[in-house]
Scaffold this motif. Sequence first.
Motif, PDB file in Angstrom:
ATOM      1  N   THR A 294       0.837  -1.193   0.000  1.00  0.00           N
ATOM      2  CA  THR A 294       0.000   0.000   0.000  1.00  0.00           C
ATOM      3  C   THR A 294       0.873   1.243   0.000  1.00  0.00           C
ATOM      4  O   THR A 294       1.867   1.305   0.742  1.00  0.00           O
ATOM      5  N   MET A 295       0.538   2.224  -0.819  1.00  0.00           N
ATOM      6  CA  MET A 295       1.279   3.483  -0.811  1.00  0.00           C
ATOM      7  C   MET A 295       1.262   4.088   0.584  1.00  0.00           C
ATOM      8  O   MET A 295       0.190   4.285   1.165  1.00  0.00           O
ATOM      9  N   PRO A 296       2.440   4.378   1.164  1.00  0.00           N
ATOM     10  CA  PRO A 296       2.443   5.061   2.458  1.00  0.00           C
ATOM     11  C   PRO A 296       1.718   6.406   2.354  1.00  0.00           C
ATOM     12  O   PRO A 296       1.909   7.141   1.390  1.00  0.00           O
ATOM     13  N   TRP A 297       0.902   6.720   3.342  1.00  0.00           N
ATOM     14  CA  TRP A 297       0.046   7.898   3.251  1.00  0.00           C
ATOM     15  C   TRP A 297      -0.020   8.607   4.593  1.00  0.00           C
ATOM     16  O   TRP A 297       0.352   8.059   5.639  1.00  0.00           O
ATOM     17  N   THR A 298      -0.507   9.814   4.553  1.00  0.00           N
ATOM     18  CA  THR A 298      -0.775  10.578   5.761  1.00  0.00           C
ATOM     19  C   THR A 298      -2.049  11.383   5.531  1.00  0.00           C
ATOM     20  O   THR A 298      -2.478  11.564   4.380  1.00  0.00           O
ATOM     21  N   GLU A 299      -2.661  11.835   6.605  1.00  0.00           N
ATOM     22  CA  GLU A 299      -3.914  12.582   6.499  1.00  0.00           C
ATOM     23  C   GLU A 299      -3.696  13.869   5.719  1.00  0.00           C
ATOM     24  O   GLU A 299      -2.712  14.575   5.914  1.00  0.00           O
ATOM     25  N   ALA A 300      -4.616  14.155   4.818  1.00  0.00           N
ATOM     26  CA  ALA A 300      -4.509  15.375   4.014  1.00  0.00           C
ATOM     27  C   ALA A 300      -4.723  16.596   4.899  1.00  0.00           C
ATOM     28  O   ALA A 300      -5.672  16.634   5.690  1.00  0.00           O
ATOM     29  N   PRO A 301      -3.877  17.620   4.793  1.00  0.00           N
ATOM     30  CA  PRO A 301      -4.038  18.828   5.621  1.00  0.00           C
ATOM     31  C   PRO A 301      -5.383  19.514   5.417  1.00  0.00           C
ATOM     32  O   PRO A 301      -5.927  20.116   6.347  1.00  0.00           O
ATOM     33  N   THR A 324      15.016  -0.204  -8.425  1.00  0.00           N
ATOM     34  CA  THR A 324      15.666  -0.854  -7.296  1.00  0.00           C
ATOM     35  C   THR A 324      14.590  -1.369  -6.342  1.00  0.00           C
ATOM     36  O   THR A 324      13.487  -0.818  -6.285  1.00  0.00           O
ATOM     37  N   PRO A 325      14.877  -2.435  -5.584  1.00  0.00           N
ATOM     38  CA  PRO A 325      13.854  -2.991  -4.686  1.00  0.00           C
ATOM     39  C   PRO A 325      13.391  -1.961  -3.660  1.00  0.00           C
ATOM     40  O   PRO A 325      14.182  -1.176  -3.140  1.00  0.00           O
ATOM     41  N   VAL A 326      12.104  -1.968  -3.370  1.00  0.00           N
ATOM     42  CA  VAL A 326      11.560  -1.074  -2.341  1.00  0.00           C
ATOM     43  C   VAL A 326      12.011  -1.588  -0.974  1.00  0.00           C
ATOM     44  O   VAL A 326      11.788  -2.757  -0.651  1.00  0.00           O
ATOM     45  N   PRO A 327      12.652  -0.734  -0.155  1.00  0.00           N
ATOM     46  CA  PRO A 327      13.096  -1.189   1.176  1.00  0.00           C
ATOM     47  C   PRO A 327      11.918  -1.218   2.138  1.00  0.00           C
ATOM     48  O   PRO A 327      11.457  -0.180   2.605  1.00  0.00           O
ATOM     49  N   ILE A 328      11.405  -2.404   2.456  1.00  0.00           N
ATOM     50  CA  ILE A 328      10.231  -2.565   3.303  1.00  0.00           C
ATOM     51  C   ILE A 328      10.668  -3.082   4.666  1.00  0.00           C
ATOM     52  O   ILE A 328      11.342  -4.108   4.755  1.00  0.00           O
ATOM     53  N   ALA A 329      10.298  -2.390   5.713  1.00  0.00           N
ATOM     54  CA  ALA A 329      10.664  -2.794   7.067  1.00  0.00           C
ATOM     55  C   ALA A 329      10.077  -4.163   7.383  1.00  0.00           C
ATOM     56  O   ALA A 329       8.889  -4.403   7.187  1.00  0.00           O
ATOM     57  N   GLU A 448       7.832   1.749   6.623  1.00  0.00           N
ATOM     58  CA  GLU A 448       6.758   1.006   7.277  1.00  0.00           C
ATOM     59  C   GLU A 448       5.547   1.023   6.353  1.00  0.00           C
ATOM     60  O   GLU A 448       4.981   2.081   6.085  1.00  0.00           O
ATOM     61  N   VAL A 449       5.164  -0.141   5.845  1.00  0.00           N
ATOM     62  CA  VAL A 449       4.076  -0.192   4.881  1.00  0.00           C
ATOM     63  C   VAL A 449       3.422  -1.565   4.937  1.00  0.00           C
ATOM     64  O   VAL A 449       4.086  -2.578   5.222  1.00  0.00           O
ATOM     65  N   GLU A 450       2.115  -1.602   4.721  1.00  0.00           N
ATOM     66  CA  GLU A 450       1.418  -2.883   4.645  1.00  0.00           C
ATOM     67  C   GLU A 450       1.787  -3.556   3.329  1.00  0.00           C
ATOM     68  O   GLU A 450       1.612  -2.979   2.254  1.00  0.00           O
TER      69      GLU A 450
END
Length: 461
Positions: A294-301, A324-329, A448-450
């Motif tokens: 899932t695209m990492p996101w935050t609440e829209a201002p 390049t590979p996405v670095p996923i925690a 940090e991403v699902e």
Amino acid sequence: MVSSRVRRRRLVVGIAGGLVLTLLVGLGALALRLQGNISSEAIAAPTSTASAAAALDAPDPAMNILLLGSDSRDLAVGDYGEDTGTKRSDAMVLVHVSAGNTRAEAVQIPRDTLTDLSMCTDSGRGLPDDYGMVNGALNYGAACSVAAVQSMSGVQIDHFIELDFSGFQTIVNAMDGLAVCLPDDMEDPYSNLALPAGAQIIDGTQALALARTRHAVGDGSDISRLGNQQMVMSAIVQRALSAEVLTRPDRLIRFLDAVTSSLTVDTALANLASLTSLAHRMSQVPTASITFLTMPWTEAPSDENRVVPSEDAAVVFASLAADTPVPIAGAAEADPVAPVEPVRVEAVSVLNGSQTDGVATTTAGQLTALGYVVASIGDAETDTPTTVLLARDSDAARATAASLAQELGITIVISGEPDADAEDVVLIIGDDFASLGAPAPAAQAPVEVESRSAAADLCAR
């Protein structure tokens, strides 16, 4: 060494590919029917390095595809509400296939994401507002969705594939259903979902309801349902590449007919040869190396009920753009299948195709420091772009080419058989190397991403 499971999978895919070709050659009417099924829509011609490589007939450059799940109610089957003449992207996934087909990342973009829509050009349906929800761009044509995601992500998109509700159902039913595994009972009258907990086979209507439900999961938001969509996409990949589909002519023909009649694609993909080539590329990617996230996101201002890409999203998109590979925690711990380490061949030849003296020698030193064995240094014809050539197209050579691309921070074109006497892998340095060939940037901190591997056990929480 290639694992026995990978060899078996490639054998099944190879047999299936031969079967498809035999069927299409022997049944010309079927081929014409499948070709006639395909609908298309034009988008702006890509200008990325990957697209330039494709134009030179170089096989398997990096590729980006935007998958659009349309919520149009103008359908032949199903009861999904009144047709208002509009459509939005109920689901949106940016798929990156790496050079050499060593991995693929599928980034889900929440439909409630706010973004700039001003990059859209008139598609004949008018122009959207300058700023709004990304899912609304599809109402003005797939080209607007492509432009919006390109503007937001910085990732050049080569193709799009659009699928509506009834098309999704048809494809799932053509595979005789999907195997899924639910941790709990799920009910949602809004999407007609009623499924028990546990492992089960679901049909197209149930699969669509599971992918669309919001009220049966989390807080009922669009974000909450993205985990279910990852499970459904994993189930589709596992089923589509299974022997139960690929080696059953009746099921395979139904699947091909359903796919071609259900999709709308860009004009460059709108033929059997291009779609077959894309399917072949995806079949080469190890299932364990297909990652849904899932695209990492935050609440829209401006609106607490909407989202915008977060800083971690910039890391994800930059990884896709750089191939390049996405670095996923925690990805290594969460993935039940150990990642396949790149296999490097014993030797790499480095040739200077630029107009700068000493480039090959300098690069050879960098490669040696990275652990490669440099067999020889020489000159190539000038005005040659930076390229990796494969004298023998083996798994090890492809892995080495992909490793070079990542470690040198360049996009590499993989081409075939330059010289029978050459080493397995030949790196030609062109004049473009000065800008592209800087050492790869320092590794980004894991995001940090699902996420979920397509090979993950469907019953694993």
